[in-house]
Design a protein around this motif. Sequence first.
Motif, short mmCIF file in Angstrom:
data_model
loop_
_atom_site.label_atom_id
_atom_site.label_comp_id
_atom_site.label_asym_id
_atom_site.label_seq_id
_atom_site.Cartn_x
_atom_site.Cartn_y
_atom_site.Cartn_z
N ILE A 237 40.66 24.98 43.30
CA ILE A 237 42.06 24.41 42.42
C ILE A 237 42.18 25.92 41.68
O ILE A 237 43.31 26.15 40.65
N ASP A 238 40.66 25.86 40.62
CA ASP A 238 41.43 27.35 39.68
C ASP A 238 41.40 28.66 39.69
O ASP A 238 42.07 29.04 38.82
N VAL A 239 42.34 28.94 41.19
CA VAL A 239 41.74 29.73 41.37
C VAL A 239 42.76 30.76 40.75
O VAL A 239 44.52 29.79 41.06
N PHE A 240 43.08 31.78 40.27
CA PHE A 240 44.23 32.25 39.51
C PHE A 240 44.46 33.92 39.81
O PHE A 240 43.20 34.36 39.19
N LEU A 241 44.73 34.65 40.51
CA LEU A 241 44.48 35.81 40.80
C LEU A 241 45.25 37.14 39.90
O LEU A 241 46.13 36.95 39.11
N GLY A 242 44.09 37.74 39.58
CA GLY A 242 45.13 38.93 38.33
C GLY A 242 44.35 38.30 36.84
O GLY A 242 43.90 37.07 36.71
#
Lengths: 280, 878
Positions: A237-242
């Motif tokens: 859930i913690d993936v944020f691209l860029g």
Amino acid sequence: MQILGVEVDDNYLTTRHILLASIAIGVIWALALVLSHPSLRWIPSPVRRQMSNTILLVGNSQSGKTSLFSLLTYGKAVETRTSMKENEGNVILRDPEDVRIAAGRVHDSMHLYLTIRFRQQHTLRTSAIHLVDVPGHEKLRFKLADFTPIAGGVVFIVDSATVSRNARSVAEHLYELLTDKNILKRSTEICIACNKVDLPGAIPLDRIRHHLEEEITRLRQTRTASLEHQDTDAEEIDVFLGYEGQDFSFDHLESAVTFHTMSVENGNMRDVVHWMADAL
Amino acid sequence: MLDVFTILTKGGLVLWSKEYVSTVDSLDYLIQDVLIEERAGANSYVHDAYAFQWTLANEHELVFVAAYSKILQLPYIDELLKTTKRHFLSKYASEIKALGQRSAVYDPESGEGGLPTFDGFEEDFGLILAQLEDKQSHKGPKKPRKFEQTKKFQSSLQGSKQAPSGDTDAIDEDNIAKNLEELSLRRSHRLAGKKKSSSAKGSADTSENDSDAPKKKKGAKKEARTWEGKITKGDLQALDYSAGTADPDAEGAEISRLVDESKMGNKTRDGFYEVQDFDIGSSKEEEEEEEEEEESEDEVRPSTSGTSKGGMFSFLRGITGQRELTPELLDPALAKMKEHLINKNVAADIAEQLCASAKSNLTGKSIRGFKSASSAVRDGMEIALRRILTPRTSTDLLRDISQARLQKRPYTISFIGVNGVGKSTNLSKVCFWLLQNNLKILIAACDTFRSGAVEQLRTHVRSLRAVTSQGHGEVDLFERGYGKDSAGIAKDAISYAKANRYDVVLIDTAGRMQDNEPLMRALAKLVAVNNPDKIIFVGEALVGNEAVDQLTKFNQALRDFSGMSQPRQIDGMILTKFDTIDDKVGAALSMTYTTGKPIYFVGTGQTYTDLKNLRVEHVVKSLLRLSVGLATKLVYPLRPGAVVLPLACKVRSWQPVVQSTPTAISWSRSFASKKGKEEAKKGGKKATEEDKTVEFTFNVDEITSRMSDSVDRLKKEFANMQIGRASPAILDSVHVQIGSSRMSLRDIAQITIKDPQNLLVIVHDAEYLAEVDKAIRNAGLNLNPVVDGRAVRVPIPKQTKEFRDKMVKAAGKSAEASKTRIRSIRQDAMKDIKREVKLGRSQNEGSKLETQVQALHDKWIKQIDQLLKAKSNEITSL
Ligand SMILES: Nc1nc2c(ncn2[C@@H]2O[C@H](COP(=O)(O)OP(=O)(O)OP(=O)(O)O)[C@@H](O)[C@H]2O)c(=O)[nH]1
Ligand SMILES: [Mg+2]
């Protein structure tokens, strides 16, 4: 039962052999488990990547993965249909000659095939690479996660002629790849191969890049705001691209992302093949 | 006439193709709609102008497809496919083998390792086709085929298979073979040495050296990959255990009162999801157990076959080599799998179809020594289930909404479904989530049918406003009272929303039974007039076979009554009450399989935050997990103080209702049934060991024990469905935290029935009184214990009539499910008996067994009826 003329009790033999075989299998498994243990993550990722010789071909259905696979693996681009399963093969990377249609076509009973010629003396790598063509159909995409742990590089193939229409679905697929646990963890290098540049509707590379970045900026927002899954685990859930607060750009990623044009139809795939050789 | 014949690999490479008419890109549709969607159990498929038939060669991962105009009747296609397949596989045995072995590397200079060419096949194929056509024309005309037969995936083949009598068939086969032989002879003369030797060598190769080195290599490689897959699974687990360290975010007090924060968005996981831990723990255990079971099965099989072929060779092959999965090996495993799926609440005919598809995908595949047929079936089924459940289109509603926003129009979602499944409630949950994302929402009250429906929405809107006062989200209700045309109201709502810049319109529709034609017409009109962006079907996770009927009929109505050339269909589903079904998640599968559409959300409880995305792995795992009896209950407990949604429509002024209904029906451990099964199995095995000559394993005792197991389960379920009547079973699930250990209430206290309305819990050690009191209070059972001297008195709350009715309905459902299980056990038993009679068991014995099974079936069904009657009486009479 008789072995070498000696009478042997059937049951005795059976159990013993099963035992031996299972011990052997057990040892192999144990080894495998040890090697795969998370504690071995301290091995720096470049090193781990070097251990892999696998390149994945990923992309939406009909983008040309199987065509490229067939051309590289068998030297011939045969007719294809939607893949139901992955294709795997071992390939010696050679510098492909930039063949034109007329030169490369051979007639084979009733079909025209494109065959590729290679500069024989110029192999780009001495050892064979392991090439995997992952099916692009939505329902089969979950297979991707089976291969990312062993990927040394990923070629994401885009159909340049339809990408402006399909930007969203292409971006969704790419987003899935970029947020894959193993790709993130290992910063796997990615090549975005803009295929079918021979077609009149094909748009140039920088416009494809722009389209995709725009779409991912949007997706990034909606995906992180979506509801959590049943029994979600922490990592996904913690993936944020860029970077937050900035529009998405491929330059912001840990994984190096390179764009190249390609036309399997014309046998123009030199850049992509060179990229493969360099990525491993 | 035949239009196209294609031979391709599952990877998508066309190896050989003959096109009598060009085009037919619809072959891709066959692949996408049938082969990938796990409908390969059917044997023909119609798309546009073409009918397709196919056969798989799983051992080589090849697909043979024939396409012809759908208006024709070509009964020889089946034979054509089979003959061609056989011939192709034997003629090109070595080439095909080389194709499958991945170690080869293409060498452009010598051309070695390249894709073999199959040019020569054209002549052979022409010959096969000509002969079959010829044979056909001698048979005279036949009745035209019914078009529906193929359309509904029904076998038109059966007919054609029966038509030719056995004799002529054999002659024809011989004929073809002879002609082909001649042909290849002629050709080999013409083509000098090279070709001949390769093809001859080839055919010799396949027939014998099945366990050759290259194949083994392929096997090893495969193993390595699954191994890689396991790493990720391992990682996942590791993470699961460490999860829950995240810090809970402090939110405003208001929200925490109204919203169960721990379930909100992506914030915390505080070990709340017992599901996960149980999930992994128990499934692991079970897998091991299952493995054992499988191995023991395996040991029996090779030894019996070993005696006939004799010696070291077959024995070794049993261990290291490969065995081919034959229908005989697969059938029992598939029958088991089918029953298992039905037990998980998968609709019976879907379970049937899935098993048929698995059979066609597995037959002919080789398995390595230690793997048994049932584990092959299990693995195959796992992939099939994942394919089915994985959505084909994006389920990212927020992304859709932002697209609509760009187009300056509101995004519309209509919620449809039968009565009482939770449409309005889940509409509100979706609304809550959208509000969290700062969207402006209009709810259109288009249920103008059921009284109280509008008020219910008003209440929801009020509470939704209360919980989102901090954000930028806004929600309003668009209502026009009762009795009006709902399509018109929706239309007005949408224009109102457009004028006032709403982002989303959520359309609540009246619940309707799928057979109520006038209401279904009204629904079709609402859809046709307003063309909503998404039509979402709300259904209960509890439904079994009914799910298919509901969805099919809703879709049918949308199609038939819309009056449009391209009618809309259901776009996706929300599954409600997912928290009450334990691991019987079959409805999720039935629904996606029926519609081919994704499940957008599942409702998991009674607060606004209890809306989740479906996790495919979770469902797959639950479906394949062994028995329910083993799995410890999976309950999503309602946290103390959590606010229950205003569910009842009668609530006029909204007040937080603190837990007025039990949250979940839970099933507890049933060890007894497990033991029974084991014993039955032992018995069965002994029998086979003793008389090796006759291998009739059918055992009435086993049927008895399986049937009684499933009735036991019903009893357990009923016991937990208590209403106002004290029963110690209610407290079965209560655990008490004492110091650092968690103990079952039953271990530290004695539970007795004081009177019908009160339970008495006598705690062995008075010191723990307070803990016990707390544990019962917080068990999520909606109980308010009273400490009374050395004991804790637990009054059982009285329930409303409405609740009772629901309970009766639930009891009925459980009973129905139990009957289904009994019926399927009977059906399978009958099949087994028939098979054994065919294998030589005496007819007499067979019919005796059949009567026995039938009697058992009747007996248990009757008992279920009695149980249900008693239960219903109990519920209503109190
Ligand atoms: N014009 C043109 N057509 C191409 C090119 N590359 C591939 N194609 C065609 O695109 C179609 C699809 O190619 P495939 O390789 O089967 O596509 P895929 O990516 O494997 O698709 P899936 O297996 O469904 O995931 C084929 O008909 C190819 O002939 C290209 O460079 N130019
Ligand atoms: Mg493909």
